[in-house]
Write an enzyme that holds these catalytic residues in place. Sequence first.
Site: not given
Ligand code: AP5
Length: 206
Positions: A8, A84, A118, A147, A158
Site C-alpha cells: 500500500k 480499516r 523488512r 520496525r 496484524r
Molecule cells: P509496503 O509498501 O510498506 O506495504 P504496506 O501494505 O504499506 O505495509 P505496511 O507494513 O506499511 O502496512 P500496515 O498496513 O501494517 O502498516 P501501516 O503503517 O498502515 O511494503 C511492505 C514491504 O514489502 C516493503 O519492504 C516493500 O519494499 C516490499 N514490497 C512492496 N511491494 C512489493 C512487491 N510488489 N514485491 C516485493 N516486495 C514488495 O499501519 C501500522 C499500524 O498503525 C497498524 O498496525 C495500526 O496499529 C496502526 N494503524 C494504521 N492505520 C490505522 C487505522 N486506520 N486504524 C487503526 N489503526 C491504524
Amino acid sequence: MGPPGAGKGTQSERIAETYGIEHVTTGDALRANKEMDISHLDGEHDTPGAYMDAGDLVPDAVVDEIVERALDSADGFVLDGYPRNPDQAVALEGMTDLDVVLVLEVSRETLINRLTGRRLDPETGESYHVEFDMPDDEAVRDRLVQREDDSREAVENRLDVFERETAPVIDRYRDHEGYVEVDGERPPDEVWAAIDSAVASKVEGS
Ligand code: AP5
C-alpha cells in the site's frame, strides 16, 4: 486497501506523485505521534505506539480525526491504511466520496516473508529486505533497524486483525463503481503498471 505488507505504501506514493495529489497515510501519521497521550479514551493502552507495536488497531477516535484533518486541507488524495474497520468506513462516508477503491491481493506466506525481512534505514527512511534488497554500503547495512511491529508475533497478529476487521470493509466496497482488485504478488513495477491503467480508466470513466 490490502493486508499489511501488500504494498500500500509503495504504490500509493507512486499514485500521489503521478497524479499530483496528497498521500494520506494513517500508519505514518501515527508513527509520528507514537507517544501521544490518549489515556482520556480509557482504551487498553495510553499511547498509539502501544497498540501499533502489538499489531492492534489504534482507537477510531484518534484515527478518524487524523484523516478528517488531512482531507480537509487536501485538493485530491490517496488514502493509505484507512478505513480499516466498518466504523471507520462509516466515518469516511461522512467526510468524502471515493473515485477508486483499489485492493491489493497478496498471499499470507508472501506477506509474512516481506514484513519479517523488512529493514529500515533510520536516517533516510528507505526500506530494504534481508533476502532480496540489501544496501551495498556497509555503513548503511550496519545501521538498519526492524520496525517494532515486523516481529513474527506482531505480523501474525496484524494479519489476523486484517482478516477480522478490514476484510469486511473490502466486502462492503465490492459494489462500488470504482472497485478494482490488483494482483500484488508481482514485482513492484508490474503492480504499478496495473494500478496506473486501472486508476486512469476509472478516473476517465467517471
Ligand atoms: P509496503 O509498501 O510498506 O506495504 P504496506 O501494505 O504499506 O505495509 P505496511 O507494513 O506499511 O502496512 P500496515 O498496513 O501494517 O502498516 P501501516 O503503517 O498502515 O511494503 C511492505 C514491504 O514489502 C516493503 O519492504 C516493500 O519494499 C516490499 N514490497 C512492496 N511491494 C512489493 C512487491 N510488489 N514485491 C516485493 N516486495 C514488495 O499501519 C501500522 C499500524 O498503525 C497498524 O498496525 C495500526 O496499529 C496502526 N494503524 C494504521 N492505520 C490505522 C487505522 N486506520 N486504524 C487503526 N489503526 C491504524
